[in-house]
Design a protein around this motif. Structure first.
Motif, mmCIF file in Angstrom:
data_model
loop_
_atom_site.group_PDB
_atom_site.id
_atom_site.type_symbol
_atom_site.label_atom_id
_atom_site.label_comp_id
_atom_site.label_asym_id
_atom_site.label_seq_id
_atom_site.Cartn_x
_atom_site.Cartn_y
_atom_site.Cartn_z
ATOM 1 N N VAL A 192 -80.126 -14.212 36.722
ATOM 2 C CA VAL A 192 -81.289 -14.561 37.537
ATOM 3 C C VAL A 192 -81.515 -13.487 38.603
ATOM 4 O O VAL A 192 -80.611 -12.724 38.951
ATOM 5 C CB VAL A 192 -81.123 -15.948 38.197
ATOM 6 N N LYS A 230 -89.325 -21.208 31.426
ATOM 7 C CA LYS A 230 -88.039 -21.058 32.098
ATOM 8 C C LYS A 230 -87.495 -22.423 32.487
ATOM 9 O O LYS A 230 -88.258 -23.330 32.816
ATOM 10 C CB LYS A 230 -88.188 -20.155 33.326
ATOM 11 N N ASN A 281 -84.326 -21.031 36.288
ATOM 12 C CA ASN A 281 -84.657 -19.769 35.618
ATOM 13 C C ASN A 281 -83.463 -19.102 34.939
ATOM 14 O O ASN A 281 -83.543 -17.919 34.568
ATOM 15 C CB ASN A 281 -85.313 -18.777 36.580
ATOM 16 N N TYR A 294 -84.314 -19.406 29.307
ATOM 17 C CA TYR A 294 -85.727 -19.183 29.009
ATOM 18 C C TYR A 294 -85.975 -19.346 27.520
ATOM 19 O O TYR A 294 -85.087 -19.180 26.677
ATOM 20 C CB TYR A 294 -86.175 -17.792 29.469
#
Length: 203
Positions: free
Chosen positions: A138, A183, A187, A190
């Motif tokens: 991330v 996402k 996040n 994905y």
């Protein structure tokens, strides 16, 4: 966890996440897998029950124990599924062979992901569909740093899984045309639907 035990416990480890979220993500993504489908890294065959729209599925898996477990699941579905021992960097298929290629939670473990993506481009038909469900490092500094620090131990415990790969960026750099991105979970995970717009030949 000993490496040779991982295939035996994989389904049990993943069951809570599959029930909570992953199962729905897989179902929604794989309903778009049509025609002659290639799955990269079938694992224990968790995707097999979702290939309702496929004509046939060829799956590769590098781990013999994982392949054995996935073959058991392949016998329980209506779509013809064949599982062979192979790795993503050296796909044993002709150019432009598959209508759809699927990769779910596998590019974190492939030793040379860039080479594997080029192999996917080679065997997928021009403008064919390539479907990804992966996890990535991330952008947020703290969580990303935690992923970096945890990866060396995590790889040893979980069959070479890298927590901190920039897989989505690699997909873009490989030349896939991304048509949709979703996402999930801060996040970290994905889903990407892409098209294989080939612009050059691969050797």
């Amino acid at each position: 966890m000993a490496l040779n035990r991982f295939p035996k416990v994989y389904d049990s480890l993943m069951k809570p996440m599959e029930k909570l979220k992953f199962g729905n993500i897989r179902r929604n993504l794989l309903e778009k897998a049509e025609g002659h489908v290639l799955e990269i890294g079938s694992g224990t065959g968790v995707n097999f029950s979702y290939y309702d729209q496929a004509d046939q599925v060829m799956a590769i898996e590098a781990d013999p124990m994982m392949r054995e477990k996935s073959m058991e699941k392949a016998k329980k579905v209506n779509v013809p599924i064949e599982v062979i021992i192979a790795d993503g960097e050296r796909l044993p298929f002709a150019d432009d062979q598959f209508d759809t290629v699927v990769a779910t939670l596998v590019f974190c473990t492939i030793a040379d992901p860039d080479r594997a993506l080029q192999e996917v481009r080679r065997v997928c038909k021009r403008n064919g569909r390539v479907l990804f469900f992966e996890h990535v490092r991330v952008d947020r500094s703290l969580l990303g740093r935690i992923q970096d620090l945890a990866t060396p131990v995590w790889k040893r415990l979980f069959d070479g899984c890298h927590l901190n790969r920039h897989t989505l960026q690699r997909v873009q750099q490989a030349g896939f045309n991304i048509t949709k991105i979703e996402k999930h979970f801060m996040n970290i995970f994905y889903v990407a639907e892409t098209r294989n717009h080939k612009g050059r030949e691969f050797t």
